[in-house]
Design a protein around this motif. Structure first.
Motif, PDB file in Angstrom:
ATOM      1  N   ALA A  68     -15.701 124.421  97.713  1.00 24.46           N
ATOM      2  CA  ALA A  68     -15.852 123.065  98.237  1.00 24.46           C
ATOM      3  C   ALA A  68     -14.642 122.216  97.870  1.00 24.46           C
ATOM      4  CB  ALA A  68     -17.125 122.435  97.697  1.00 24.46           C
ATOM      5  N   GLU A 122     -15.877 116.623  99.708  1.00 21.53           N
ATOM      6  CA  GLU A 122     -17.202 117.073 100.122  1.00 21.53           C
ATOM      7  C   GLU A 122     -18.247 116.897  99.019  1.00 21.53           C
ATOM      8  OE1 GLU A 122     -16.013 120.608 103.258  1.00 21.53           O
ATOM      9  OE2 GLU A 122     -15.766 120.982 101.098  1.00 21.53           O
ATOM     10  N   LEU A 153     -21.728 116.016 100.273  1.00 19.40           N
ATOM     11  CA  LEU A 153     -22.333 117.166 100.928  1.00 19.40           C
ATOM     12  C   LEU A 153     -22.857 118.156  99.895  1.00 19.40           C
ATOM     13  CD1 LEU A 153     -22.933 119.013 103.345  1.00 19.40           C
ATOM     14  CD2 LEU A 153     -20.539 119.778 103.238  1.00 19.40           C
ATOM     15  N   VAL A 154     -22.074 118.412  98.873  1.00 19.09           N
ATOM     16  CA  VAL A 154     -22.495 119.337  97.813  1.00 19.09           C
ATOM     17  C   VAL A 154     -23.753 118.821  97.126  1.00 19.09           C
ATOM     18  CG1 VAL A 154     -21.856 120.266  95.557  1.00 19.09           C
ATOM     19  CG2 VAL A 154     -20.195 120.299  97.433  1.00 19.09           C
ATOM     20  N   PHE A 208     -27.494 119.213  98.598  1.00 20.89           N
ATOM     21  CA  PHE A 208     -28.230 120.471  98.639  1.00 20.89           C
ATOM     22  C   PHE A 208     -29.334 120.534  97.586  1.00 20.89           C
ATOM     23  CE2 PHE A 208     -25.044 122.108 101.462  1.00 20.89           C
ATOM     24  CZ  PHE A 208     -25.662 123.158 102.121  1.00 20.89           C
ATOM     25  N   LEU A 213     -19.423 126.461  99.178  1.00 16.76           N
ATOM     26  CA  LEU A 213     -20.158 126.179 100.405  1.00 16.76           C
ATOM     27  C   LEU A 213     -20.046 127.356 101.363  1.00 16.76           C
ATOM     28  CD1 LEU A 213     -19.021 122.488 101.045  1.00 16.76           C
ATOM     29  CD2 LEU A 213     -21.301 123.220 100.325  1.00 16.76           C
ATOM     30  N   PHE A 265     -20.650 128.184 105.569  1.00 18.64           N
ATOM     31  CA  PHE A 265     -20.792 127.547 106.871  1.00 18.64           C
ATOM     32  C   PHE A 265     -21.131 128.608 107.914  1.00 18.64           C
ATOM     33  CE2 PHE A 265     -17.913 125.100 104.301  1.00 18.64           C
ATOM     34  CZ  PHE A 265     -18.214 123.771 104.567  1.00 18.64           C
ATOM     35  N   ALA A 315     -22.578 123.226 107.082  1.00 21.65           N
ATOM     36  CA  ALA A 315     -22.810 123.958 105.835  1.00 21.65           C
ATOM     37  C   ALA A 315     -24.283 124.343 105.766  1.00 21.65           C
ATOM     38  CB  ALA A 315     -22.423 123.113 104.637  1.00 21.65           C
ATOM     39  N   SER A 365     -25.402 126.826 103.181  1.00 17.90           N
ATOM     40  CA  SER A 365     -25.753 127.299 101.846  1.00 17.90           C
ATOM     41  C   SER A 365     -24.721 126.776 100.856  1.00 17.90           C
ATOM     42  CB  SER A 365     -25.797 128.825 101.820  1.00 17.90           C
ATOM     43  OG  SER A 365     -26.369 129.293 100.608  1.00 17.90           O
ATOM     44  N   ALA A 366     -25.140 126.696  99.585  1.00 16.83           N
ATOM     45  CA  ALA A 366     -24.251 126.172  98.552  1.00 16.83           C
ATOM     46  C   ALA A 366     -24.655 126.728  97.192  1.00 16.83           C
ATOM     47  CB  ALA A 366     -24.293 124.641  98.522  1.00 16.83           C
ATOM     48  N   THR A 411     -30.140 127.221 100.264  1.00 18.16           N
ATOM     49  CA  THR A 411     -29.886 127.341 101.702  1.00 18.16           C
ATOM     50  C   THR A 411     -30.726 126.315 102.438  1.00 18.16           C
ATOM     51  OG1 THR A 411     -29.466 129.719 101.476  1.00 18.16           O
ATOM     52  CG2 THR A 411     -29.905 128.902 103.685  1.00 18.16           C
TER      53      THR A 411
END
Length: 287
Positions: free
Chosen positions: A127, A131, A134-135, A138, A169, A171, A176, A178-179, A196
């Motif tokens: 990542a 981001e 975004l992280v 999750f 991450l 995609f 995205a 899954s992380a 996920t």
């Protein structure tokens, strides 16, 4: 367990504790266990009692001290007890209202590989700092997200010596799906919070992410990778990726309806021990 494997397990458990610490938590060692605590993120993942080894004659004081530590902070801890669980520890926890989870928590270890490429149609990468939101999305709920985001930002951007935190991450077709958080402490890297998005579950994105991490050394050079599995299904998937079970724990939780309090001690009674008296001496008052 051979000495080398035992050292590897201890290094993995230490890295697990350090992961909570670097995100703003702390750990208190008492005889018999380590109390891992994060007051600002009140979830079991960050509040657990690790490695219980206490004798029957000392368990009452141990449980009172451990629970008082968490209950004063309005936290509900999880007790991680190495299997096989000692009968007196199980009885003590159940007497206090704790109940065992259905499946054990298994610590698995893996060795680094090389040349990992994700499956076609899936992009896996480290990542980027931009981001961060975004992280964080999750894992944390709305209540914990600001605190979790702030802690993640500090640990990611300003690591201490001997550590590195790197979010990953995956995609699929654009967004995205899954992380995971890869945290390295010294020579051990733990894979944490592999998640996920619900619409993409069951399609292998998380497995591909884990396989890619083990083959790319994104967290720096390591001797081993560690990950926890809380179900036999997940354990089987990790074994298929090259991990091996190294230690098993039974987790004990409080039901949501349980009151956060330690039972009151029994009323005081007469002394159970008296010092010896010289022969022929009678108890008497002053004078």
């Amino acid at each position: 367990m051979d000495p080398g494997e035992d050292l590897a397990v201890e290094a993995a458990l230490e890295a697990e504790r350090q992961f909570v610490l670097t995100l703003g938590g702390f750990a208190l060692e008492i005889p018999g266990a380590t109390l891992v605590t994060h007051e600002k993120i009140p979830v079991p993942r960050f509040n657990f009692v690790q490695e219980i080894g206490v004798g029957p004659e000392r368990q009452t004081a141990f449980f009172e001290r451990a629970l008082d530590h968490y209950f004063q902070r309005a936290l509900r801890p999880t007790f991680r007890v190495p299997e096989p669980v000692a009968p007196h520890v199980r009885a003590g926890l159940e007497r206090l209202g704790f109940r065992p989870r259905g499946e054990p928590l298994v610590l698995l270890l893996g060795t680094p590989t090389s040349g990992a490429e994700p499956a076609p149609g899936l992009e896996v990468r480290a990542a980027r700092r931009a981001e961060l939101d975004l992280v964080a999305s999750f894992w944390s709920g709305d209540g914990e997200r600001p605190e979790f985001r702030s802690a993640l930002d500090v640990a990611w951007a300003h690591p201490n010596p001997n550590e590195r935190l790197q979010p990953i991450l995956a995609f699929s077709g654009g967004p995205a799906v899954s992380a995971a958080l890869v945290y390295r402490y010294r020579s051990t890297a733990g894979l944490h919070a592999v998640a996920t998005r619900p619409p993409a579950r069951g399609q292998g994105a998380a497995s591909e992410l884990v396989r890619w991490v083990v083959g790319t050394a994104e967290a720096g050079p390591v001797h081993r990778y560690a990950i926890l599995a809380d179900s036999s299904r997940l354990e089987r998937r990790l074994v298929a990726l090259g991990f091996r079970p190294a230690r098993s724990f039974r987790e004990f939780d409080l039901p949501p309806s349980a009151e956060l309090s330690v039972p009151l001690p029994p009323p005081p009674g007469p002394p159970r021990w008296r010092p010896p008296r010289p022969a022929g001496r009678k108890d008497a008052g002053p004078g």
